[in-house]
Structure formats: structure tokens, C-alpha cells
Enzyme design. Structure first.
Site, PDB file in Angstrom:
ATOM      1  CB  SER A 155      -1.629  12.135 -15.681  1.00 20.09           C
ATOM      2  OG  SER A 155      -2.662  12.619 -16.504  1.00 20.09           O
TER       3      SER A 155
ATOM      4  CE  LYS B 172      -1.346  10.260 -11.681  1.00 25.25           C
ATOM      5  NZ  LYS B 172      -0.570   9.032 -11.477  1.00 25.25           N
TER       6      LYS B 172
ATOM      7  CB  THR C 281      -7.450   8.927 -22.745  1.00 26.79           C
ATOM      8  OG1 THR C 281      -6.907  10.240 -22.714  1.00 26.79           O
ATOM      9  CG2 THR C 281      -8.767   8.900 -21.997  1.00 26.79           C
TER      10      THR C 281
ATOM     11  CE1 TYR D 237      -4.886  10.708 -11.630  1.00 28.89           C
ATOM     12  CE2 TYR D 237      -5.055  12.233 -13.468  1.00 28.89           C
ATOM     13  CZ  TYR D 237      -4.696  11.001 -12.969  1.00 28.89           C
ATOM     14  OH  TYR D 237      -4.135  10.062 -13.796  1.00 28.89           O
TER      15      TYR D 237
ATOM     16  CG  ASP E 218      -1.862   1.157   1.293  1.00 26.69           C
ATOM     17  OD1 ASP E 218      -1.567   2.204   0.677  1.00 26.69           O
ATOM     18  OD2 ASP E 218      -2.895   1.029   1.953  1.00 26.69           O
ATOM     19  CB  VAL E 219       1.845   3.724  -2.626  1.00 30.55           C
ATOM     20  CG1 VAL E 219       2.193   2.681  -3.664  1.00 30.55           C
ATOM     21  CG2 VAL E 219       0.527   4.421  -2.947  1.00 30.55           C
TER      22      VAL E 219
ATOM     23  CB  ALA F 175     -11.579   2.029 -21.243  1.00 25.47           C
ATOM     24  CB  THR F 176      -8.699   1.802 -16.069  1.00 20.14           C
ATOM     25  OG1 THR F 176      -8.640   3.193 -15.718  1.00 20.14           O
ATOM     26  CG2 THR F 176      -7.598   1.464 -17.045  1.00 20.14           C
ATOM     27  CG  ASP F 177     -12.254  -0.553 -12.271  1.00 19.25           C
ATOM     28  OD1 ASP F 177     -12.901  -0.849 -13.307  1.00 19.25           O
ATOM     29  OD2 ASP F 177     -11.969  -1.380 -11.386  1.00 19.25           O
TER      30      ASP F 177
HETATM   31  P1  NAP Z   1      -7.154   1.673 -12.030  1.00 18.45           P
HETATM   32  O1  NAP Z   1      -7.621   0.578 -12.893  1.00 18.45           O
HETATM   33  O2  NAP Z   1      -8.112   2.345 -11.093  1.00 18.45           O
HETATM   34  O3  NAP Z   1      -5.868   1.137 -11.229  1.00 18.45           O
HETATM   35  C1  NAP Z   1      -5.296   1.851 -10.172  1.00 18.45           C
HETATM   36  C2  NAP Z   1      -4.430   0.890  -9.389  1.00 18.45           C
HETATM   37  O4  NAP Z   1      -3.827   1.626  -8.313  1.00 18.45           O
HETATM   38  C3  NAP Z   1      -5.235  -0.251  -8.747  1.00 18.45           C
HETATM   39  O5  NAP Z   1      -4.494  -1.436  -8.781  1.00 18.45           O
HETATM   40  C4  NAP Z   1      -5.405   0.245  -7.319  1.00 18.45           C
HETATM   41  O6  NAP Z   1      -5.589  -0.806  -6.381  1.00 18.45           O
HETATM   42  C5  NAP Z   1      -4.042   0.897  -7.130  1.00 18.45           C
HETATM   43  N1  NAP Z   1      -3.981   1.715  -5.931  1.00 18.45           N
HETATM   44  C6  NAP Z   1      -4.747   2.767  -5.577  1.00 18.45           C
HETATM   45  N2  NAP Z   1      -4.373   3.232  -4.373  1.00 18.45           N
HETATM   46  C7  NAP Z   1      -3.354   2.444  -3.957  1.00 18.45           C
HETATM   47  C8  NAP Z   1      -2.553   2.394  -2.799  1.00 18.45           C
HETATM   48  N3  NAP Z   1      -2.729   3.250  -1.774  1.00 18.45           N
HETATM   49  N4  NAP Z   1      -1.567   1.479  -2.715  1.00 18.45           N
HETATM   50  C9  NAP Z   1      -1.367   0.597  -3.730  1.00 18.45           C
HETATM   51  N5  NAP Z   1      -2.120   0.555  -4.839  1.00 18.45           N
HETATM   52  C10 NAP Z   1      -3.103   1.483  -4.944  1.00 18.45           C
HETATM   53  O7  NAP Z   1      -6.580   2.891 -12.887  1.00 18.45           O
HETATM   54  P2  NAP Z   1      -5.545   2.967 -14.116  1.00 18.45           P
HETATM   55  O8  NAP Z   1      -6.188   3.824 -15.132  1.00 18.45           O
HETATM   56  O9  NAP Z   1      -5.051   1.622 -14.490  1.00 18.45           O
HETATM   57  O10 NAP Z   1      -4.384   3.830 -13.436  1.00 18.45           O
HETATM   58  C11 NAP Z   1      -3.033   3.401 -13.361  1.00 18.45           C
HETATM   59  C12 NAP Z   1      -2.140   4.631 -13.382  1.00 18.45           C
HETATM   60  O11 NAP Z   1      -2.274   5.287 -14.660  1.00 18.45           O
HETATM   61  C13 NAP Z   1      -2.522   5.681 -12.339  1.00 18.45           C
HETATM   62  O12 NAP Z   1      -1.365   6.242 -11.756  1.00 18.45           O
HETATM   63  C14 NAP Z   1      -3.249   6.741 -13.173  1.00 18.45           C
HETATM   64  O13 NAP Z   1      -3.213   8.009 -12.576  1.00 18.45           O
HETATM   65  C15 NAP Z   1      -2.458   6.670 -14.465  1.00 18.45           C
HETATM   66  N6  NAP Z   1      -3.130   7.225 -15.637  1.00 18.45           N
HETATM   67  C16 NAP Z   1      -4.312   6.697 -16.076  1.00 18.45           C
HETATM   68  C17 NAP Z   1      -4.921   7.245 -17.204  1.00 18.45           C
HETATM   69  C18 NAP Z   1      -6.218   6.692 -17.730  1.00 18.45           C
HETATM   70  O14 NAP Z   1      -6.762   7.272 -18.705  1.00 18.45           O
HETATM   71  N7  NAP Z   1      -6.770   5.616 -17.160  1.00 18.45           N
HETATM   72  C19 NAP Z   1      -4.333   8.336 -17.881  1.00 18.45           C
HETATM   73  C20 NAP Z   1      -3.123   8.850 -17.395  1.00 18.45           C
HETATM   74  C21 NAP Z   1      -2.529   8.291 -16.283  1.00 18.45           C
HETATM   75  P3  NAP Z   1      -7.062  -1.240  -5.840  1.00 18.45           P
HETATM   76  O15 NAP Z   1      -7.601  -2.254  -6.815  1.00 18.45           O
HETATM   77  O16 NAP Z   1      -6.756  -1.803  -4.497  1.00 18.45           O
HETATM   78  O17 NAP Z   1      -7.908   0.008  -5.788  1.00 18.45           O
END
Ligand code: NAP
Length: 228
Positions: A129, A156, A182, A152, A53-54, A184-186
Site C-alpha cells: 500500500s 505496509k 483505493t 497498517y 492462514d498467513v 471498496a472492500t470490507d
Molecule cells: P478484504 O476484502 O478485507 O480482504 C482481505 C483478505 O485477507 C480476506 O480474504 C481475509 O480473509 C484475508 N486475511 C486476513 N487475515 C488473514 C490471515 N491471517 N490469513 C489469511 N488470510 C487472511 O480487503 P482488501 O481490500 O481486498 O485487501 C486485500 C489487500 O489489498 C490487503 O493486503 C490490503 O492491505 C491491500 N490494499 C487494499 C486497499 C483498499 O483500498 N481496499 C488499498 C491498498 C492495499 P477473511 O475473509 O478470513 O478475513
């Protein structure tokens, strides 16, 4: 064998990055805060699991101690864990978003440095980001211009600056930040936008597999260096 740790790798871009790096032959440690979700992801990937957990110093040091005991070094670190913190703008929400997206990078980097310094080709990738880029949020032609993500985006911007500062502090290690595209994730489900995590993970994998003379201190997307 390259030893790799990815934070928040139980789903989304982190999971897809782990999958691609396992295929490239890395020994991948899936860091996840939830044991059940993390173990399930690691088993599906043929990877190893560490509880991480970060936002929790003891959890972070325990995870790096486990990797030290098993491997004695770390070659690639991917700071991927992140939260959006959408909606309310207030102190508690800001603390949670910054704690995860920015302070978490300090915690994990500091705990990992002794192991990274034992690697002959250490690379750190921060999944940041362009929502934290001054250039992008002030450019009406960019999606980031319209994103209602104050906390956010600010966290970032801090994540990218930490990457640049660590690059200056440790010239023997490559530190780069990435805008994965960009996706499509949770995290983005409420916006209904984005491409597949597998596509975006390719951008992260490119930076995670840089050669020893690759760049450091940059923010990049799939087209190369970004202004920020
Ligand atoms: P995601 O599916 O919501 O995944 C986020 C991950 O971070 C999950 O595994 C979550 O774990 C974990 N997490 C959250 N808080 C944490 C903590 N305190 N300690 C350890 N793990 C933790 O979102 P994603 O889109 O894949 O995001 C991954 C990265 O990409 C993020 O840094 C996000 O800001 C970056 N990003 C995403 C996008 C986009 O369009 N999706 C664009 C630019 C940058 P849990 O399952 O336990 O919640």
C-alpha cells in the site's frame, strides 16, 4: 499452465485477482484461512482451494506442501492477505497487524521459495500500500496524508521493504509490490471509499503476468513506479 497461489483470495481484491487470472488460464490456488469461505470462493471461481492462514506456520507449510504434491512448482505468488487493525494502537494490535501484513510475507515466501525456484518464470507480487510510503504520507495532496492508519501503514512499509530485499536476494525471481488503488472492500467499508475490486485487481494482474525481463524490486500502482 501457470500455477498461481493468492493468499486471502476468498473475497475483495484477492478474489477479483483470482477471477481474472483463472480467465487468463492460470491454475489458481485460492488461499484462505477459513475452509468454508475458501472452498465456496474456489468453487465459484473454478479454482482450487488451500487452507492458508498467513499467521500460522503449520497452515502455511501445509498449503505449500499440497501445491508441491499436486503441481511440483509454483510460478506466481500473490501476497494479498491483509488486515487494517483500525482503532486501538497498542502492543497486541500491533503484533496482529504486523504478523499478518509483514511476518506473513516472510512465512509464505520462505515456504514457497523451493517451489518458486523450480519455475522458469517465477513472479511474486506483494499487495502492499502507498499508505506505507514515506513520500505519499508526507504529501498533503495524497489521500494517504490523512489516513489514520499508523499500524497498517508501518506494516505496509515493512511489506514493501521485504519485497525489495527479496528481490535483491533472489535475482532469478521477480518480486514487486503494488498499490492497487483505493478499493471498496470490507477493509475500507468504514471509510465508504474506493472503486470496484475488479478495477484494482487489474493492477495486481499486470504485475502477476510480467514477462521474464520485467522489473523487480519496485513498488507500482496503475500508472507505473511509485516513490516510497
Ligand atoms: P478484504 O476484502 O478485507 O480482504 C482481505 C483478505 O485477507 C480476506 O480474504 C481475509 O480473509 C484475508 N486475511 C486476513 N487475515 C488473514 C490471515 N491471517 N490469513 C489469511 N488470510 C487472511 O480487503 P482488501 O481490500 O481486498 O485487501 C486485500 C489487500 O489489498 C490487503 O493486503 C490490503 O492491505 C491491500 N490494499 C487494499 C486497499 C483498499 O483500498 N481496499 C488499498 C491498498 C492495499 P477473511 O475473509 O478470513 O478475513
Amino acid at each position: 499452465m501457470t500455477v498461481t497461489l493468492i493468499t486471502g483470495a476468498n473475497k475483495g481484491i484477492g478474489f477479483a485477482t483470482a477471477e481474472q487470472l483463472v480467465k487468463l488460464g492460470h491454475t489458481v490456488y485460492v488461499g484462505a484461512r477459513d475452509v468454508e469461505r475458501g472452498e465456496k470462493a474456489a468453487a465459484a471461481l473454478g479454482a482450487r482451494f488451500v487452507q492458508l492462514d498467513v499467521t500460522d506456520d503449520a497452515s502455511v507449510s501445509g498449503a505449500l506442501a499440497a501445491i508441491d504434491a499436486a503441481e511440483g512448482r509454483l510460478d506466481v505468488l500473490v501476497h494479498n492477505a491483509g488486515v487494517l487493525g483500525q482503532g486501538t494502537i497498542d502492543g497486541p494490535t500491533a503484533l496482529r497487524v504486523f504478523d499478518t501484513n509483514a511476518v506473513g510475507i516472510v512465512r509464505v515466501t520462505e515456504a514457497a521459495l523451493p517451489l518458486l525456484l523450480k519455475s522458469s518464470h517465477a513472479t511474486v507480487v506483494t499487495v502492499s500500500s502507498s499508505a506505507g510510503s514515506f513520500w505519499a504520507v508526507n504529501n498533503p495532496e495524497r489521500l494517504e496524508y490523512r489516513l489514520p492508519t499508523a499500524l497498517y501503514s508501518a506494516s505496509k512499509a515493512a511489506a514493501t521493504m521485504l519485497t525489495v530485499q527479496y528481490a535483491k536476494l533472489y535475482p532469478g525471481i521477480r518480486f514487486n509490490a503494488v498499490e492497487p488503488g483505493t478499493t471498496a472492500t470490507d477493509m475500507t467499508a468504514d471509510f465508504g471509499i474506493g472503486r470496484s475490486p475488479e478495477e484494482s485487481a487489474k493492477v495486481v494482474v499486470r504485475l502477476a503476468t510480467l514477462g521474464p525481463d520485467g522489473p523487480t524490486g519496485t513498488l507500482q500502482d496503475e500508472d507505473g513506479e511509485l516513490r516510497w
